[in-house]
Design a protein around this motif. Structure first.
Motif, PDB file in Angstrom:
ATOM      1  N   LYS A   1       0.738  -0.931   0.311  1.00 16.81           N
ATOM      2  CA  LYS A   1      -0.030  -0.115  -0.135  1.00 16.81           C
ATOM      3  C   LYS A   1       0.735   0.951   0.336  1.00 16.81           C
ATOM      4  O   LYS A   1       0.664   2.186  -0.468  1.00 16.81           O
ATOM      5  CB  LYS A   1      -0.653  -0.047   1.253  1.00 16.81           C
ATOM      6  N   PHE A   2       2.099   0.674   0.775  1.00 18.62           N
ATOM      7  CA  PHE A   2       2.842   2.232   0.891  1.00 18.62           C
ATOM      8  C   PHE A   2       3.584   1.937  -0.832  1.00 18.62           C
ATOM      9  O   PHE A   2       3.693   3.533  -1.463  1.00 18.62           O
ATOM     10  CB  PHE A   2       3.766   1.901   2.113  1.00 18.62           C
ATOM     11  N   ARG A   3       3.980   1.587  -1.266  1.00 18.86           N
ATOM     12  CA  ARG A   3       5.000   1.608  -2.705  1.00 18.86           C
ATOM     13  C   ARG A   3       3.985   2.465  -3.648  1.00 18.86           C
ATOM     14  O   ARG A   3       4.204   2.722  -4.483  1.00 18.86           O
ATOM     15  CB  ARG A   3       5.325   0.045  -2.390  1.00 18.86           C
ATOM     16  N   MET A   4       2.722   1.816  -3.661  1.00 23.59           N
ATOM     17  CA  MET A   4       1.716   1.958  -4.428  1.00 23.59           C
ATOM     18  C   MET A   4       1.541   3.788  -3.894  1.00 23.59           C
ATOM     19  O   MET A   4       1.336   4.413  -5.062  1.00 23.59           O
ATOM     20  CB  MET A   4       0.234   1.598  -4.466  1.00 23.59           C
ATOM     21  N   SER A   5       1.549   4.172  -2.904  1.00 22.39           N
ATOM     22  CA  SER A   5       1.055   5.725  -2.410  1.00 22.39           C
ATOM     23  C   SER A   5       1.901   6.120  -3.169  1.00 22.39           C
ATOM     24  O   SER A   5       2.009   7.692  -3.820  1.00 22.39           O
ATOM     25  CB  SER A   5       1.068   5.461  -1.226  1.00 22.39           C
ATOM     26  N   LEU A   6       3.387   5.844  -2.865  1.00 24.36           N
ATOM     27  CA  LEU A   6       4.561   6.592  -3.638  1.00 24.36           C
ATOM     28  C   LEU A   6       4.503   6.817  -4.656  1.00 24.36           C
ATOM     29  O   LEU A   6       5.006   7.576  -5.503  1.00 24.36           O
ATOM     30  CB  LEU A   6       5.852   5.895  -2.799  1.00 24.36           C
ATOM     31  N   MET A   7       4.703   5.971  -5.531  1.00 27.14           N
ATOM     32  CA  MET A   7       4.469   4.973  -7.238  1.00 27.14           C
ATOM     33  C   MET A   7       3.209   6.606  -7.433  1.00 27.14           C
ATOM     34  O   MET A   7       3.972   7.434  -8.351  1.00 27.14           O
ATOM     35  CB  MET A   7       4.155   4.540  -7.314  1.00 27.14           C
ATOM     36  N   GLU A   8       1.935   6.793  -6.596  1.00 24.81           N
ATOM     37  CA  GLU A   8       0.711   7.554  -7.557  1.00 24.81           C
ATOM     38  C   GLU A   8       1.540   9.530  -6.987  1.00 24.81           C
ATOM     39  O   GLU A   8       0.830   9.621  -7.673  1.00 24.81           O
ATOM     40  CB  GLU A   8       0.071   7.230  -6.641  1.00 24.81           C
ATOM     41  N   SER A   9       1.722   9.370  -5.859  1.00 21.10           N
ATOM     42  CA  SER A   9       2.723  11.183  -5.469  1.00 21.10           C
ATOM     43  C   SER A   9       3.610  11.073  -6.521  1.00 21.10           C
ATOM     44  O   SER A   9       3.761  12.579  -6.644  1.00 21.10           O
ATOM     45  CB  SER A   9       3.094  10.578  -4.135  1.00 21.10           C
ATOM     46  N   GLN A  10       4.924   9.621  -7.048  1.00 22.15           N
ATOM     47  CA  GLN A  10       5.621  10.975  -7.607  1.00 22.15           C
ATOM     48  C   GLN A  10       4.878  10.808  -9.233  1.00 22.15           C
ATOM     49  O   GLN A  10       5.775  11.870  -9.405  1.00 22.15           O
ATOM     50  CB  GLN A  10       6.393   9.966  -7.973  1.00 22.15           C
ATOM     51  N   ALA A  11       3.848   9.934  -9.581  1.00 20.45           N
ATOM     52  CA  ALA A  11       4.028  10.830 -11.136  1.00 20.45           C
ATOM     53  C   ALA A  11       2.420  11.360 -10.901  1.00 20.45           C
ATOM     54  O   ALA A  11       2.612  12.713 -11.550  1.00 20.45           O
ATOM     55  CB  ALA A  11       2.178   9.420 -11.233  1.00 20.45           C
ATOM     56  N   ALA A  12       1.928  11.725 -10.039  1.00 16.77           N
ATOM     57  CA  ALA A  12       1.028  13.401  -9.752  1.00 16.77           C
ATOM     58  C   ALA A  12       1.648  14.714  -9.915  1.00 16.77           C
ATOM     59  O   ALA A  12       1.399  16.195 -10.155  1.00 16.77           O
ATOM     60  CB  ALA A  12       0.409  13.251  -8.836  1.00 16.77           C
ATOM     61  N   SER A  13       3.069  14.307  -9.267  1.00 18.92           N
ATOM     62  CA  SER A  13       4.263  15.518  -9.061  1.00 18.92           C
ATOM     63  C   SER A  13       5.056  15.984 -10.523  1.00 18.92           C
ATOM     64  O   SER A  13       4.990  16.906  -9.938  1.00 18.92           O
ATOM     65  CB  SER A  13       4.716  15.005  -7.758  1.00 18.92           C
ATOM     66  N   GLU A  14       4.771  14.771 -11.204  1.00 15.10           N
ATOM     67  CA  GLU A  14       5.053  15.390 -12.283  1.00 15.10           C
ATOM     68  C   GLU A  14       5.039  15.761 -13.400  1.00 15.10           C
ATOM     69  O   GLU A  14       3.735  15.136 -14.040  1.00 15.10           O
ATOM     70  CB  GLU A  14       6.314  13.352 -13.065  1.00 15.10           C
ATOM     71  N   PRO A  15       5.772  16.300 -14.233  1.00 20.66           N
ATOM     72  CA  PRO A  15       4.956  16.461 -15.735  1.00 20.66           C
ATOM     73  C   PRO A  15       4.621  15.830 -16.414  1.00 20.66           C
ATOM     74  O   PRO A  15       5.718  14.916 -16.103  1.00 20.66           O
ATOM     75  CB  PRO A  15       5.956  17.882 -15.924  1.00 20.66           C
ATOM     76  N   PRO A  16       4.072  16.409 -17.192  1.00 24.83           N
ATOM     77  CA  PRO A  16       3.909  15.288 -18.363  1.00 24.83           C
ATOM     78  C   PRO A  16       5.531  15.344 -19.376  1.00 24.83           C
ATOM     79  O   PRO A  16       6.057  16.027 -19.406  1.00 24.83           O
ATOM     80  CB  PRO A  16       3.145  15.860 -18.561  1.00 24.83           C
ATOM     81  N   LEU A  17       5.045  13.791 -20.171  1.00 29.89           N
ATOM     82  CA  LEU A  17       6.471  13.979 -20.982  1.00 29.89           C
ATOM     83  C   LEU A  17       6.578  14.299 -22.490  1.00 29.89           C
ATOM     84  O   LEU A  17       5.549  14.126 -22.975  1.00 29.89           O
ATOM     85  CB  LEU A  17       6.735  11.697 -21.065  1.00 29.89           C
ATOM     86  N   THR A  18       7.594  15.402 -22.502  1.00 31.10           N
ATOM     87  CA  THR A  18       7.819  15.976 -23.349  1.00 31.10           C
ATOM     88  C   THR A  18       7.637  15.185 -25.177  1.00 31.10           C
ATOM     89  O   THR A  18       7.540  13.760 -24.599  1.00 31.10           O
ATOM     90  CB  THR A  18       8.805  16.592 -23.618  1.00 31.10           C
ATOM     91  N   HIS A  19       7.527  15.969 -26.194  1.00 23.95           N
ATOM     92  CA  HIS A  19       6.701  15.004 -27.315  1.00 23.95           C
ATOM     93  C   HIS A  19       8.495  14.129 -27.614  1.00 23.95           C
ATOM     94  O   HIS A  19       8.626  12.742 -27.494  1.00 23.95           O
ATOM     95  CB  HIS A  19       6.605  15.414 -28.651  1.00 23.95           C
TER      96      HIS A  19
END
Length: 252
Positions: free
Chosen positions: A58-76
């Protein structure tokens, strides 16, 4: 500097996760370092039984979700580079697979380590190739993140397909058959050991040619030169380097 005194800017998220899993860092301390919600318990999160494992997951999932939410979208250009990485994975693994067979037999025949490694090479090549060519759902307009349809401009798709088929030496129907074979091998034997009795390993020679064509097209026509980084200008170079390395390893 002691681990517990480092800030979240000084301690990489993966290091936090490593020390949390090993018990060197408490769950609340890890959450604070990562900017997550503070947990009530400060007890070390150790994997003890099913409840401990569930807490860690559960903590690993929250970690990954937090990282994904804080990162900008990939450029082309970043997506194009990831596509090139997949192309390199196809070429490199197929080169290692070929290196074992060049002497007319299988190097280190009968040794489980090398048999397993050899099987992993073809499996990894099929997985990467599917990400490039076999994961699109054209009817529904859904395209794979690293697939060519999502990365190349729509008005270039027709010309690219024609040049791709010419490079592979396949008709449109034969290309679709290759996609089906690779996808079935992945779905029925790699992702799931399903109910098919006979495993049909795809013929990867035309698949390699198609991958080479895509890589070289992106390098020459699509990606910004400053984003090429250490990418080689031709996928042949990637393949030959891996092939020579495989020859050395199998010959030792």
């Amino acid at each position: 500097m002691p681990l517990h005194t480092m800030s979240d800017k000084e301690l990489a998220p993966l290091e936090v996760l490593r020390d949390l899993t090993s018990g060197r860092l408490t769950a609340s301390a890890a959450a604070e370092l990562l900017g997550l919600e503070r947990r009530r318990s400060a007890a070390p999160m150790r994997v003890r039984g099913s409840r401990g494992f569930a807490r860690m997951v559960k903590f690993r999932m929250s970690l990954m979700e937090s990282q994904a939410a804080s990162e900008p979208p990939l450029t082309h250009d970043q997506r194009l580079r990831r596509c090139m990485i997949c192309c390199c994975a196809v070429a490199r693994n197929l080169a290692y697979h070929r290196a074992r067979r060049e002497s007319g037999g299988l190097a280190h025949r009968g040794e489980d380590f090398w048999n397993t490694a050899d099987g992993n090479f073809i499996d990894a090549a099929v997985l990467a190739w599917c990400a490039l060519f076999a994961d699109d759902n054209v009817e529904r307009g859904r395209f794979a993140e690293q697939g060519w349809r999502k990365l190349l401009p729509p008005d270039e798709h027709g010309d690219f397909v024609r040049s791709l088929l010419a490079a592979m030496g396949l008709s449109s129907a034969a290309f679709e058959d290759l996609i089906k074979v690779c996808r079935r091998y992945r779905d029925k034997f790699l992702a799931h050991l399903d109910s098919d009795r006979t495993m049909m390993i795809p013929g990867m020679v035309p698949a390699l040619e198609g991958t080479r064509h895509l890589y070289n097209h992106i390098w020459a026509c699509q990606i910004d030169p400053i984003r090429r980084g250490d990418a080689l200008p031709d996928l042949n170079d990637v393949y030959e380097r891996a092939l020579n390395e495989g020859r050395r390893v199998y010959g030792s």
